[in-house]
Design a protein around this motif. Sequence first.
Motif, short mmCIF file in Angstrom:
data_model
loop_
_atom_site.label_atom_id
_atom_site.label_comp_id
_atom_site.label_asym_id
_atom_site.label_seq_id
_atom_site.Cartn_x
_atom_site.Cartn_y
_atom_site.Cartn_z
N GLU A 1 -1.64 -10.65 -7.65
CA GLU A 1 -3.07 -10.70 -7.27
C GLU A 1 -3.68 -9.51 -6.68
OE1 GLU A 1 -4.39 -14.00 -6.81
OE2 GLU A 1 -2.86 -14.06 -8.31
N GLY A 2 -2.94 -8.36 -7.04
CA GLY A 2 -4.01 -7.03 -6.71
C GLY A 2 -3.03 -6.08 -5.96
N VAL A 3 -3.61 -5.17 -5.57
CA VAL A 3 -2.91 -4.17 -4.56
C VAL A 3 -3.66 -4.32 -3.29
CG1 VAL A 3 -2.76 -1.73 -4.49
CG2 VAL A 3 -2.84 -2.53 -6.67
N ASP A 4 -2.79 -4.02 -2.32
CA ASP A 4 -3.45 -4.06 -0.80
C ASP A 4 -4.84 -3.40 -0.64
OD1 ASP A 4 -3.85 -3.27 2.14
OD2 ASP A 4 -1.59 -3.83 2.23
N ALA A 5 -5.66 -3.94 -0.08
CA ALA A 5 -7.01 -3.43 -0.05
C ALA A 5 -7.08 -2.00 0.65
CB ALA A 5 -7.92 -4.37 0.63
N ARG A 6 -6.24 -1.75 1.38
CA ARG A 6 -6.18 -0.72 2.08
C ARG A 6 -6.24 0.71 1.03
NH1 ARG A 6 -2.47 -2.74 6.95
NH2 ARG A 6 -1.58 -3.74 4.90
N VAL A 7 -5.50 0.62 -0.16
CA VAL A 7 -5.26 1.53 -0.77
C VAL A 7 -6.74 2.30 -1.29
CG1 VAL A 7 -4.81 2.21 -3.28
CG2 VAL A 7 -2.99 1.16 -1.70
N LEU B 1 -9.83 12.62 -10.39
CA LEU B 1 -10.46 11.59 -9.86
C LEU B 1 -9.44 10.43 -9.85
CD1 LEU B 1 -13.36 9.82 -9.94
CD2 LEU B 1 -12.91 9.17 -12.39
N ILE B 2 -9.63 9.33 -8.81
CA ILE B 2 -8.65 8.33 -8.61
C ILE B 2 -9.39 7.24 -8.99
CG2 ILE B 2 -7.10 7.01 -7.20
CD1 ILE B 2 -7.21 9.57 -5.21
N VAL B 3 -8.84 6.57 -10.02
CA VAL B 3 -9.42 5.19 -10.74
C VAL B 3 -8.59 4.14 -10.28
CG1 VAL B 3 -9.84 4.01 -12.78
CG2 VAL B 3 -10.49 6.52 -12.63
N PHE B 4 -9.21 2.89 -9.73
CA PHE B 4 -8.56 1.58 -9.55
C PHE B 4 -9.10 0.64 -10.34
CE2 PHE B 4 -8.43 -2.19 -7.21
CZ PHE B 4 -6.86 -2.33 -7.12
N PHE B 5 -8.28 -0.20 -11.22
CA PHE B 5 -8.74 -1.16 -12.19
C PHE B 5 -9.01 -2.31 -11.55
CE2 PHE B 5 -6.89 1.96 -15.14
CZ PHE B 5 -7.92 2.17 -15.80
N ALA C 1 0.78 -1.20 -0.16
CA ALA C 1 0.05 -0.01 -0.10
C ALA C 1 0.99 1.30 0.22
CB ALA C 1 -1.01 -0.02 1.35
N LEU C 2 1.76 1.44 0.85
CA LEU C 2 2.45 2.64 1.16
C LEU C 2 3.01 3.34 -0.30
CD1 LEU C 2 3.88 2.17 4.72
CD2 LEU C 2 2.08 3.69 3.87
N PRO C 3 3.70 2.43 -0.94
CA PRO C 3 4.43 3.13 -2.17
C PRO C 3 3.55 3.63 -3.13
CG PRO C 3 5.12 0.75 -2.02
CD PRO C 3 4.35 1.03 -0.84
N VAL C 4 2.22 3.07 -3.16
CA VAL C 4 1.02 3.35 -4.10
C VAL C 4 0.41 4.72 -3.46
CG1 VAL C 4 -1.20 2.85 -4.99
CG2 VAL C 4 0.65 0.91 -4.79
N LEU C 5 0.49 4.51 -2.29
CA LEU C 5 -0.07 5.93 -1.63
C LEU C 5 0.85 7.18 -1.75
CD1 LEU C 5 -1.52 4.47 1.53
CD2 LEU C 5 -2.90 5.39 -0.04
N SER C 6 2.12 6.91 -1.75
CA SER C 6 2.88 7.85 -1.90
C SER C 6 2.94 8.41 -3.41
CB SER C 6 4.57 7.62 -1.75
OG SER C 6 4.67 7.16 -0.34
N ALA C 7 2.75 7.44 -4.37
CA ALA C 7 2.88 7.99 -5.69
C ALA C 7 1.46 8.80 -6.11
CB ALA C 7 2.80 6.56 -6.69
N VAL C 8 0.34 8.19 -5.39
CA VAL C 8 -0.65 8.99 -5.53
C VAL C 8 -0.83 10.35 -4.92
CG1 VAL C 8 -3.31 9.12 -5.00
CG2 VAL C 8 -2.27 6.75 -5.75
N GLU C 9 -0.12 10.52 -3.91
CA GLU C 9 -0.03 11.82 -3.05
C GLU C 9 0.77 12.77 -4.11
OE1 GLU C 9 1.93 12.08 0.66
OE2 GLU C 9 0.32 10.55 1.36
N GLU C 10 1.88 12.36 -4.87
CA GLU C 10 2.65 13.23 -5.68
C GLU C 10 1.70 13.56 -6.74
OE1 GLU C 10 6.51 12.21 -6.87
OE2 GLU C 10 6.45 13.59 -8.29
N ALA C 11 1.04 12.40 -7.42
CA ALA C 11 0.11 12.90 -8.55
C ALA C 11 -1.04 13.97 -8.01
CB ALA C 11 -0.52 11.53 -9.07
N LEU C 12 -1.49 13.73 -6.88
CA LEU C 12 -2.56 14.49 -6.35
C LEU C 12 -2.03 16.16 -6.08
CD1 LEU C 12 -4.42 12.62 -3.53
CD2 LEU C 12 -5.23 13.72 -5.69
N SER C 13 -0.63 16.17 -5.87
CA SER C 13 -0.09 17.48 -5.79
C SER C 13 0.04 18.24 -6.91
CB SER C 13 1.36 17.42 -5.31
OG SER C 13 2.23 16.87 -6.06
N LYS C 14 -0.07 17.62 -8.23
CA LYS C 14 0.15 18.07 -9.62
C LYS C 14 -1.19 18.12 -10.21
CE LYS C 14 4.84 15.99 -10.12
NZ LYS C 14 5.43 15.08 -10.73
#
Length: 211
Positions: A116-122, A82-86, A64-77
């Motif tokens: 098998e996916g991304v940690d569900a907490r994301v 909208l955040i889409v999860f496939f 979860a944590l690296p994905v959350l950090s990447a999303v934070e950077e994207a949000l800052s730009k």
Amino acid sequence: MKYHIISIFPESLKSYLESSLLKRAIENKVIDVLFYNIRDYTEDKHNKVDDRPYGGGPGMVISALPVLSAVEEALSKSDKALIVFFTPHGESFSNVMADEIRGEYTDVIFICGHYEGVDARVTQILKTKNVSIGNYVLTGGELPALVMIDAITRRIPGVLGDELSVEENRIATKEPYTRPECFEYKGEEYCVPEVLKSGHHAKIDEFRKGE
Ligand code: ADE
């Protein structure tokens, strides 16, 4: 529209985005595409992006944590994002969804899972919009991201010139023909329907309605 792609294989999308219509949309600054490699947001020395699933089972789960950090950077730009999860279990993507997204948001952040996916907490923390592009299971979210980018972008006014308005306001053809007028293939002759060569627009529309 600005698209942000969060993936462990961001390179895999580039050749398609650098071709044809999407390339032109990027050059004309109608769209922009930013890439975030999840591996760049890991904090351990091996840059490990995944781990074994709690509760057991096959495969690996993206942490979860690296994905959350990447999303934070994207949000800052981003402005209105909208955040889409496939996921194959998500809401079905459609032209209607494409238009809603185009109308409401300036940025779309795509989280492309693998294994098998991304940690569900994301998805719980980010309250993502969970989207499926069809009733089949793919190996990752990169192709769904390209599908959405393509379908949304071609609906942005000006991207297709007048092709989209022609397509949607006139009678679109399901059976296009181009030169040569006739050709032979394996002993049979195949010719363009006469009416399409008549120059008679009402008759041509009538013919296409019949298709
Ligand atoms: N991930 C795996 N399969 C998928 C699908 N059909 N749509 C969206 N994301 C997916």
